[in-house]
Design an enzyme around this catalytic site. Sequence first.
Site, PDB file in Angstrom:
ATOM      1  N   HIS A 265      14.995 -19.903   7.838  1.00  0.00           N
ATOM      2  CA  HIS A 265      14.974 -20.639   9.126  1.00  0.00           C
ATOM      3  C   HIS A 265      15.350 -22.109   8.874  1.00  0.00           C
ATOM      4  CE1 HIS A 265      13.956 -21.623  13.175  1.00  0.00           C
ATOM      5  NE2 HIS A 265      12.645 -21.580  13.126  1.00  0.00           N
ATOM      6  N   HIS A 306      23.243 -15.372  11.614  1.00  0.00           N
ATOM      7  CA  HIS A 306      22.278 -15.778  12.639  1.00  0.00           C
ATOM      8  C   HIS A 306      21.831 -14.540  13.405  1.00  0.00           C
ATOM      9  CE1 HIS A 306      20.503 -17.946  16.013  1.00  0.00           C
ATOM     10  NE2 HIS A 306      20.503 -18.989  15.211  1.00  0.00           N
ATOM     11  N   ASP A 363      22.956 -24.980  10.010  1.00  0.00           N
ATOM     12  CA  ASP A 363      22.516 -25.578   8.739  1.00  0.00           C
ATOM     13  C   ASP A 363      23.637 -25.740   7.734  1.00  0.00           C
ATOM     14  OD1 ASP A 363      19.720 -23.619   9.425  1.00  0.00           O
ATOM     15  OD2 ASP A 363      19.701 -25.811   9.340  1.00  0.00           O
TER      16      ASP A 363
HETATM   17  C1  SDX Z   1      18.147 -21.183  11.802  1.00  0.00           C
HETATM   18  O1  SDX Z   1      16.743 -18.081  15.379  1.00  0.00           O
HETATM   19  C2  SDX Z   1      17.273 -19.277  15.520  1.00  0.00           C
HETATM   20  O2  SDX Z   1      17.746 -19.674  16.558  1.00  0.00           O
HETATM   21  C3  SDX Z   1      17.192 -20.128  14.252  1.00  0.00           C
HETATM   22  C4  SDX Z   1      17.950 -21.465  14.306  1.00  0.00           C
HETATM   23  C5  SDX Z   1      17.305 -22.449  15.253  1.00  0.00           C
HETATM   24  O3  SDX Z   1      17.997 -23.377  15.691  1.00  0.00           O
HETATM   25  O4  SDX Z   1      16.058 -22.340  15.462  1.00  0.00           O
HETATM   26  O5  SDX Z   1      19.295 -21.231  14.695  1.00  0.00           O
HETATM   27  C6  SDX Z   1      17.947 -22.154  12.925  1.00  0.00           C
HETATM   28  O6  SDX Z   1      17.177 -20.693  11.279  1.00  0.00           O
HETATM   29  C7  SDX Z   1      19.547 -20.804  11.419  1.00  0.00           C
HETATM   30  C8  SDX Z   1      19.585 -19.703  10.301  1.00  0.00           C
HETATM   31  C9  SDX Z   1      19.379 -20.414   8.957  1.00  0.00           C
HETATM   32  N1  SDX Z   1      19.175 -19.412   7.896  1.00  0.00           N
HETATM   33  C10 SDX Z   1      20.139 -19.203   6.958  1.00  0.00           C
HETATM   34  O7  SDX Z   1      21.243 -19.741   6.952  1.00  0.00           O
HETATM   35  C11 SDX Z   1      19.713 -18.242   5.851  1.00  0.00           C
HETATM   36  C12 SDX Z   1      20.838 -17.241   5.566  1.00  0.00           C
HETATM   37  N2  SDX Z   1      20.953 -16.340   6.736  1.00  0.00           N
HETATM   38  C13 SDX Z   1      20.264 -15.065   6.662  1.00  0.00           C
HETATM   39  O8  SDX Z   1      19.034 -15.129   6.007  1.00  0.00           O
HETATM   40  C14 SDX Z   1      20.293 -14.324   8.015  1.00  0.00           C
HETATM   41  O9  SDX Z   1      21.575 -14.388   8.489  1.00  0.00           O
HETATM   42  C15 SDX Z   1      19.355 -14.743   9.113  1.00  0.00           C
HETATM   43  C16 SDX Z   1      17.928 -14.796   8.665  1.00  0.00           C
HETATM   44  C17 SDX Z   1      19.738 -16.058   9.655  1.00  0.00           C
HETATM   45  C18 SDX Z   1      19.473 -13.702  10.223  1.00  0.00           C
HETATM   46  O10 SDX Z   1      18.968 -12.523   9.730  1.00  0.00           O
HETATM   47  P1  SDX Z   1      18.896 -11.186  10.640  1.00  0.00           P
HETATM   48  O11 SDX Z   1      19.264 -11.466  12.041  1.00  0.00           O
HETATM   49  O12 SDX Z   1      17.610 -10.499  10.379  1.00  0.00           O
HETATM   50  O13 SDX Z   1      20.085 -10.369  10.111  1.00  0.00           O
HETATM   51  P2  SDX Z   1      20.027  -9.443   8.823  1.00  0.00           P
HETATM   52  O14 SDX Z   1      19.325 -10.170   7.713  1.00  0.00           O
HETATM   53  O15 SDX Z   1      19.542  -8.099   9.226  1.00  0.00           O
HETATM   54  O16 SDX Z   1      21.573  -9.411   8.444  1.00  0.00           O
HETATM   55  C19 SDX Z   1      22.431  -8.414   8.981  1.00  0.00           C
HETATM   56  C20 SDX Z   1      23.331  -8.030   7.813  1.00  0.00           C
HETATM   57  C21 SDX Z   1      22.540  -7.547   6.594  1.00  0.00           C
HETATM   58  O17 SDX Z   1      23.395  -6.700   5.852  1.00  0.00           O
HETATM   59  P3  SDX Z   1      23.245  -5.049   6.106  1.00  0.00           P
HETATM   60  O18 SDX Z   1      21.794  -4.730   5.879  1.00  0.00           O
HETATM   61  O19 SDX Z   1      23.700  -4.845   7.565  1.00  0.00           O
HETATM   62  O20 SDX Z   1      24.180  -4.464   5.106  1.00  0.00           O
HETATM   63  O21 SDX Z   1      24.060  -9.190   7.354  1.00  0.00           O
HETATM   64  C22 SDX Z   1      23.650  -9.504   6.025  1.00  0.00           C
HETATM   65  C23 SDX Z   1      22.338  -8.815   5.783  1.00  0.00           C
HETATM   66  O22 SDX Z   1      22.179  -8.526   4.394  1.00  0.00           O
HETATM   67  N3  SDX Z   1      23.497 -10.963   5.975  1.00  0.00           N
HETATM   68  C24 SDX Z   1      23.909 -11.733   4.975  1.00  0.00           C
HETATM   69  C25 SDX Z   1      23.617 -13.033   5.382  1.00  0.00           C
HETATM   70  N4  SDX Z   1      23.038 -13.029   6.583  1.00  0.00           N
HETATM   71  C26 SDX Z   1      22.959 -11.737   6.952  1.00  0.00           C
HETATM   72  N5  SDX Z   1      24.484 -11.431   3.797  1.00  0.00           N
HETATM   73  C27 SDX Z   1      24.791 -12.491   2.997  1.00  0.00           C
HETATM   74  N6  SDX Z   1      24.557 -13.790   3.313  1.00  0.00           N
HETATM   75  C28 SDX Z   1      23.967 -14.088   4.495  1.00  0.00           C
HETATM   76  N7  SDX Z   1      23.716 -15.348   4.820  1.00  0.00           N
END
Ligand code: SDX
Length: 427
Positions: A265, A306, A363
């Site tokens: 996050h 996201h 971010d």
């Molecule tokens: C913020 O919610 C908000 O609005 C938050 C925010 C705000 O203003 O409040 O926007 C701020 O928190 C932005 C996000 C910052 N976090 C990151 O940058 C961390 C990296 N991102 C991931 O951890 C992830 O994308 C999340 C946590 C942001 C979202 O996760 P989800 O929605 O639970 O999606 P998921 O993990 O299920 O991903 C879907 C697929 C998966 O692969 P499969 O299981 O389908 O094969 O995409 C992959 C994930 O493994 N994936 C990634 C990835 N993000 C998702 N793979 C590699 N690198 C990534 N960054």
Amino acid sequence: MADKKAQLIIEGAAPVELPVLSGTVGPDVIDVRGLTSTGRFTFDPGFMSTASCESKITYIDGDKGILLHRGYPIEQLAEHSDYLETCYLLLNGELPTAEQKSKFFETIKNHTMVHEQLKSFLNGFRRDSHPMAIMVGIVGALSAFYHDSLDINNPKHREVSAHRLVAKMPTIAAMVYKYSMGQPIMYPRNDLNYAENFLHMMFNTPAEIKPISPVLAKAMDRIFILHADHEQNASTSTVRLAGSSGANPFACIAAGIAALWGPAHGGANEAVLTMLEEIGSVENIEKFVAKAKDKNDPFKLMGFGHRVYKNFDPRAKVMKQTCDEVLAELGINDPQLELAMKLEEIARNDPYFVERNLYPNVDFYSGIILKAIGIPTSMFTVIFALARTVGWISHWKEMLSGPYKIGRPRQLYTGYAQRDYNPLDKR
Ligand code: SDX
């Protein structure tokens, strides 16, 4: 809002009719509150398809990459507004008139100092503590200092708490930074605007008061705007849940700060810089992209992906433009910006990221600007918490201004059915 119906048919049970509710814009929701009569619950870990509340504050269209605050697009607010005006909009629902704006600015200005005894509270922390650990502690402790405004059912108390939090977060954030540097704390100044005041408290010392660069102040103010609110994200949902128990506003915001800290996050901005340092050079990008795609490797590309945006995060676009402006204005040629841009280009052309609609989020570029402004990586999430406080407190106020119930989800239990105690000599 309910003009359609959904019918739930469960084998061996009578069909259940559920209202379908429509908002102003965005997806309809199926009102499942009537499910309680069936003795069944919905099951939705991570709330992937659950609306936790009704709100009028912020709207996100993840497919189109749209973000509206009280109907105004984030791009227009970033271009034409300023952070305090955006605070007024989020808190009150409308842009202020000139008179309302000046009165609001004056009110916030008069709340920027913190109780002097908070300085001794600060001294209880190690100087090398993570700044977020201190922020959680100090903000949680504010209810010990401002107990004259804790009646959550009193609209006036809710308003003064909101003003105190918006006004004091920059002062507290700068105190935390100065404490980590072993420098004297700088008091806020009423002749500076919100962003200038924050940079003054961060980087000036009693030995020398330098004028604040208007370029850096404008960039800081825009970063505050871009982080102000984002509907029901993890930390905002945490604030709502804490608020639903009747906890005081300072305790609720401290809960939001704690939830924001995680690298999935708000902690991602700090994690992006750490990741770019680890990648080091363009030659290593392919290796790290492969790690991010490897299911057996916990590494993820920080600043990418996201829960809601399946298109560009509109904030990331504005952040990137601001990044270019600030670095050009300061004549900085930051190799980490080149690295970030190359990483984005490679990832955005890789089927793994394209198929999963993984784009840079808010971010991804913010850390590069914060670094150019002179803010250390360890303070990045503190900046996010500072800016997001107005969003958190706006949602808290919205929830308390109408009927609400304590948040208490249920579960799918898969543990042992009832069994009798097993005496020690029988185990
Ligand atoms: C913020 O919610 C908000 O609005 C938050 C925010 C705000 O203003 O409040 O926007 C701020 O928190 C932005 C996000 C910052 N976090 C990151 O940058 C961390 C990296 N991102 C991931 O951890 C992830 O994308 C999340 C946590 C942001 C979202 O996760 P989800 O929605 O639970 O999606 P998921 O993990 O299920 O991903 C879907 C697929 C998966 O692969 P499969 O299981 O389908 O094969 O995409 C992959 C994930 O493994 N994936 C990634 C990835 N993000 C998702 N793979 C590699 N690198 C990534 N960054």
